[in-house]
Design a protein around this motif. Structure first.
Motif, PDB file in Angstrom:
ATOM      1  N   THR A  34       0.597  -0.900  -0.170  1.00 29.03           N
ATOM      2  CA  THR A  34       0.181  -0.148  -0.302  1.00 29.03           C
ATOM      3  C   THR A  34       1.119   1.662  -0.270  1.00 29.03           C
ATOM      4  O   THR A  34       2.010   1.674   0.301  1.00 29.03           O
ATOM      5  CB  THR A  34      -0.868  -0.168   1.094  1.00 29.03           C
ATOM      6  OG1 THR A  34      -0.252  -0.062   2.661  1.00 29.03           O
ATOM      7  CG2 THR A  34      -1.579  -1.010   1.413  1.00 29.03           C
ATOM      8  N   LYS A  35       0.549   2.014  -0.621  1.00 29.27           N
ATOM      9  CA  LYS A  35       1.395   3.794  -0.035  1.00 29.27           C
ATOM     10  C   LYS A  35       1.672   4.038   1.027  1.00 29.27           C
ATOM     11  O   LYS A  35       2.623   4.238   0.828  1.00 29.27           O
ATOM     12  CB  LYS A  35       0.554   4.386  -1.293  1.00 29.27           C
ATOM     13  CG  LYS A  35       0.038   3.929  -2.719  1.00 29.27           C
ATOM     14  CD  LYS A  35      -0.359   5.567  -3.024  1.00 29.27           C
ATOM     15  CE  LYS A  35      -1.011   5.254  -4.556  1.00 29.27           C
ATOM     16  NZ  LYS A  35      -1.300   6.960  -5.552  1.00 29.27           N
ATOM     17  N   ASN A  36       0.953   3.562   1.839  1.00 27.15           N
ATOM     18  CA  ASN A  36       1.068   3.856   2.932  1.00 27.15           C
ATOM     19  C   ASN A  36       2.723   3.534   3.999  1.00 27.15           C
ATOM     20  O   ASN A  36       3.410   3.987   4.911  1.00 27.15           O
ATOM     21  CB  ASN A  36      -0.038   3.951   4.323  1.00 27.15           C
ATOM     22  CG  ASN A  36      -0.836   5.108   3.720  1.00 27.15           C
ATOM     23  OD1 ASN A  36      -0.553   5.584   3.976  1.00 27.15           O
ATOM     24  ND2 ASN A  36      -2.467   4.659   4.644  1.00 27.15           N
ATOM     25  N   ASN A  37       2.728   2.385   3.001  1.00 30.94           N
ATOM     26  CA  ASN A  37       3.559   1.198   3.844  1.00 30.94           C
ATOM     27  C   ASN A  37       4.962   1.678   2.502  1.00 30.94           C
ATOM     28  O   ASN A  37       6.081   1.045   2.650  1.00 30.94           O
ATOM     29  CB  ASN A  37       3.393  -0.271   3.481  1.00 30.94           C
ATOM     30  CG  ASN A  37       2.346  -0.393   4.634  1.00 30.94           C
ATOM     31  OD1 ASN A  37       2.582  -0.020   5.962  1.00 30.94           O
ATOM     32  ND2 ASN A  37       1.154  -0.894   4.457  1.00 30.94           N
ATOM     33  N   THR A  38       4.763   1.967   1.969  1.00 29.61           N
ATOM     34  CA  THR A  38       6.011   2.171   0.621  1.00 29.61           C
ATOM     35  C   THR A  38       7.448   3.258   1.424  1.00 29.61           C
ATOM     36  O   THR A  38       8.559   2.132   1.183  1.00 29.61           O
ATOM     37  CB  THR A  38       5.830   3.196   0.015  1.00 29.61           C
ATOM     38  OG1 THR A  38       4.902   2.705  -0.496  1.00 29.61           O
ATOM     39  CG2 THR A  38       6.913   3.308  -1.213  1.00 29.61           C
ATOM     40  N   PHE A  39       6.862   3.621   2.082  1.00 25.59           N
ATOM     41  CA  PHE A  39       8.429   4.618   2.735  1.00 25.59           C
ATOM     42  C   PHE A  39       8.798   3.640   3.789  1.00 25.59           C
ATOM     43  O   PHE A  39      10.563   3.235   2.846  1.00 25.59           O
ATOM     44  CB  PHE A  39       8.117   5.977   3.533  1.00 25.59           C
ATOM     45  CG  PHE A  39       9.192   6.441   3.671  1.00 25.59           C
ATOM     46  CD1 PHE A  39       9.998   7.159   3.450  1.00 25.59           C
ATOM     47  CD2 PHE A  39       9.816   6.311   5.589  1.00 25.59           C
ATOM     48  CE1 PHE A  39      11.130   7.733   3.883  1.00 25.59           C
ATOM     49  CE2 PHE A  39      10.758   6.701   5.523  1.00 25.59           C
ATOM     50  CZ  PHE A  39      11.480   7.385   5.543  1.00 25.59           C
ATOM     51  N   GLN A  40       8.408   3.109   4.695  1.00 24.41           N
ATOM     52  CA  GLN A  40       8.897   2.420   5.216  1.00 24.41           C
ATOM     53  C   GLN A  40       9.432   0.895   4.641  1.00 24.41           C
ATOM     54  O   GLN A  40      10.622   0.579   5.349  1.00 24.41           O
ATOM     55  CB  GLN A  40       7.748   1.169   5.980  1.00 24.41           C
ATOM     56  CG  GLN A  40       7.103   2.617   7.208  1.00 24.41           C
ATOM     57  CD  GLN A  40       6.645   2.236   8.116  1.00 24.41           C
ATOM     58  OE1 GLN A  40       5.246   1.273   7.841  1.00 24.41           O
ATOM     59  NE2 GLN A  40       5.546   2.875   9.386  1.00 24.41           N
ATOM     60  N   GLN A  41       8.697   0.803   3.532  1.00 27.54           N
ATOM     61  CA  GLN A  41       9.162  -0.737   2.344  1.00 27.54           C
ATOM     62  C   GLN A  41      10.263  -1.247   1.939  1.00 27.54           C
ATOM     63  O   GLN A  41      11.513  -1.151   2.594  1.00 27.54           O
ATOM     64  CB  GLN A  41       8.479  -1.108   2.156  1.00 27.54           C
ATOM     65  CG  GLN A  41       8.376  -2.399   1.214  1.00 27.54           C
ATOM     66  CD  GLN A  41       9.168  -4.006   1.968  1.00 27.54           C
ATOM     67  OE1 GLN A  41       7.833  -3.973   2.959  1.00 27.54           O
ATOM     68  NE2 GLN A  41       9.599  -5.109   1.762  1.00 27.54           N
ATOM     69  N   VAL A  42      10.823   0.081   1.407  1.00 27.59           N
ATOM     70  CA  VAL A  42      11.596   0.265   0.960  1.00 27.59           C
ATOM     71  C   VAL A  42      13.020   0.686   2.149  1.00 27.59           C
ATOM     72  O   VAL A  42      14.058   0.378   2.151  1.00 27.59           O
ATOM     73  CB  VAL A  42      11.930   1.902  -0.332  1.00 27.59           C
ATOM     74  CG1 VAL A  42      13.523   2.025  -0.290  1.00 27.59           C
ATOM     75  CG2 VAL A  42      10.822   1.757  -0.396  1.00 27.59           C
ATOM     76  N   ILE A  43      12.461   1.400   2.981  1.00 35.20           N
ATOM     77  CA  ILE A  43      14.168   1.561   4.033  1.00 35.20           C
ATOM     78  C   ILE A  43      14.460   0.126   4.809  1.00 35.20           C
ATOM     79  O   ILE A  43      15.230   0.009   4.901  1.00 35.20           O
ATOM     80  CB  ILE A  43      13.347   3.136   5.152  1.00 35.20           C
ATOM     81  CG1 ILE A  43      13.092   3.935   4.630  1.00 35.20           C
ATOM     82  CG2 ILE A  43      14.540   2.706   6.297  1.00 35.20           C
ATOM     83  CD1 ILE A  43      14.174   4.690   3.882  1.00 35.20           C
ATOM     84  N   HIS A  44      13.776  -0.444   4.575  1.00 31.56           N
ATOM     85  CA  HIS A  44      13.265  -1.770   5.520  1.00 31.56           C
ATOM     86  C   HIS A  44      14.610  -2.517   4.348  1.00 31.56           C
ATOM     87  O   HIS A  44      15.606  -3.757   4.827  1.00 31.56           O
ATOM     88  CB  HIS A  44      12.498  -2.364   5.741  1.00 31.56           C
ATOM     89  CG  HIS A  44      12.065  -3.936   6.349  1.00 31.56           C
ATOM     90  ND1 HIS A  44      12.789  -4.218   7.823  1.00 31.56           N
ATOM     91  CD2 HIS A  44      12.184  -5.323   5.617  1.00 31.56           C
ATOM     92  CE1 HIS A  44      13.002  -5.366   7.805  1.00 31.56           C
ATOM     93  NE2 HIS A  44      12.402  -5.707   6.753  1.00 31.56           N
ATOM     94  N   GLU A  45      14.018  -2.515   3.735  1.00 37.99           N
ATOM     95  CA  GLU A  45      14.765  -3.543   2.089  1.00 37.99           C
ATOM     96  C   GLU A  45      16.355  -2.383   1.879  1.00 37.99           C
ATOM     97  O   GLU A  45      17.014  -3.779   1.875  1.00 37.99           O
ATOM     98  CB  GLU A  45      14.198  -3.075   1.013  1.00 37.99           C
ATOM     99  CG  GLU A  45      12.982  -3.504   0.469  1.00 37.99           C
ATOM    100  CD  GLU A  45      12.055  -3.489  -0.383  1.00 37.99           C
ATOM    101  OE1 GLU A  45      12.966  -2.472  -1.859  1.00 37.99           O
ATOM    102  OE2 GLU A  45      10.661  -3.825  -0.448  1.00 37.99           O
ATOM    103  N   ILE A  46      16.217  -1.689   2.530  1.00 43.26           N
ATOM    104  CA  ILE A  46      17.864  -0.706   2.562  1.00 43.26           C
ATOM    105  C   ILE A  46      19.077  -1.602   3.859  1.00 43.26           C
ATOM    106  O   ILE A  46      19.796  -2.085   3.775  1.00 43.26           O
ATOM    107  CB  ILE A  46      17.976   1.023   1.928  1.00 43.26           C
ATOM    108  CG1 ILE A  46      17.405   1.278   0.883  1.00 43.26           C
ATOM    109  CG2 ILE A  46      19.277   1.160   2.843  1.00 43.26           C
ATOM    110  CD1 ILE A  46      17.687   2.410   0.862  1.00 43.26           C
ATOM    111  N   GLU A  47      17.789  -1.101   4.711  1.00 44.77           N
ATOM    112  CA  GLU A  47      18.696  -1.784   6.337  1.00 44.77           C
ATOM    113  C   GLU A  47      18.930  -3.271   5.963  1.00 44.77           C
ATOM    114  O   GLU A  47      20.171  -3.522   6.494  1.00 44.77           O
ATOM    115  CB  GLU A  47      17.590  -0.866   7.209  1.00 44.77           C
ATOM    116  CG  GLU A  47      17.642  -0.456   7.543  1.00 44.77           C
ATOM    117  CD  GLU A  47      16.446   0.186   8.418  1.00 44.77           C
ATOM    118  OE1 GLU A  47      15.791  -0.620   9.067  1.00 44.77           O
ATOM    119  OE2 GLU A  47      16.453   1.503   9.369  1.00 44.77           O
ATOM    120  N   GLU A  48      18.257  -4.406   5.373  1.00 42.94           N
ATOM    121  CA  GLU A  48      18.231  -5.102   5.579  1.00 42.94           C
ATOM    122  C   GLU A  48      19.669  -5.606   4.412  1.00 42.94           C
ATOM    123  O   GLU A  48      19.878  -6.816   4.770  1.00 42.94           O
ATOM    124  CB  GLU A  48      17.253  -6.171   4.999  1.00 42.94           C
ATOM    125  CG  GLU A  48      15.700  -6.469   6.296  1.00 42.94           C
ATOM    126  CD  GLU A  48      16.416  -6.727   7.241  1.00 42.94           C
ATOM    127  OE1 GLU A  48      16.516  -8.185   7.085  1.00 42.94           O
ATOM    128  OE2 GLU A  48      16.434  -6.479   7.987  1.00 42.94           O
TER     129      GLU A  48
END
Length: 150
Positions: free
Chosen positions: A2-16
């Motif tokens: 969802t659009k609301n999760n876009t920011f958190q998802q991308v940051i999580h992918e980078i961190e991982e």
């Protein structure tokens, strides 16, 4: 996603999938770590894009913004060329080691110091947004540091 999760998802992918945790070890401005600075620039870029309906590619915007200062060293003890002129290239080289980057993401990282690095200029709306967000966040962090020291 969802659009609301876009920011958190991308940051999580980078961190991982990167050495982003190392940015917690380096101070950017005042008492702000490089990690916190990059997170703030990514968040402000995302918010500006949403608020003003700029229609940028959110995933590339967030990735480029978060990786714009992915230079992974303490710039206060930097020897050699002036950090302000050279760190975008170092950040780009490090980001390329950890990620497959799009041309747009590469330009975001390489051009975020424009106009100081006038030979690398923003070539997309995403790069312009990050360039502006970085200046806003950096100014705020620098002024806050000076006020706190006084």
């Amino acid at each position: 996603m969802t659009k609301n999760n876009t920011f958190q998802q991308v940051i999580h992918e980078i961190e991982e999938n990167s050495r982003a945790h190392l940015m917690h070890n380096y101070i950017q401005h005042g008492a702000i770590t490089t990690y916190d600075h990059c997170f703030s620039v990514a968040l402000l870029s995302y918010q500006l894009n949403r608020k003003f309906h700029l229609r940028s590619n959110e995933r590339q915007l967030i990735r480029g913004a978060f990786l714009h200062d992915y230079f992974l060293y303490d710039w206060h003890h930097y020897e050699g060329n002036l950090h302000g002129f050279s760190h975008p290239e170092t950040a780009l080289l490090n980001a390329r080691e950890d990620f497959m980057l799009t041309r747009k993401e590469e330009n975001i990282i390489r051009s975020h110091m424009w106009p100081l690095t006038f030979w690398h200029y923003p070539q997309s709306r995403e790069a312009v947004i990050v360039c502006i967000a970085d200046k806003i966040v950096s100014t705020k962090e620098t002024l806050f540091r000076r006020r706190k020291a006084a």
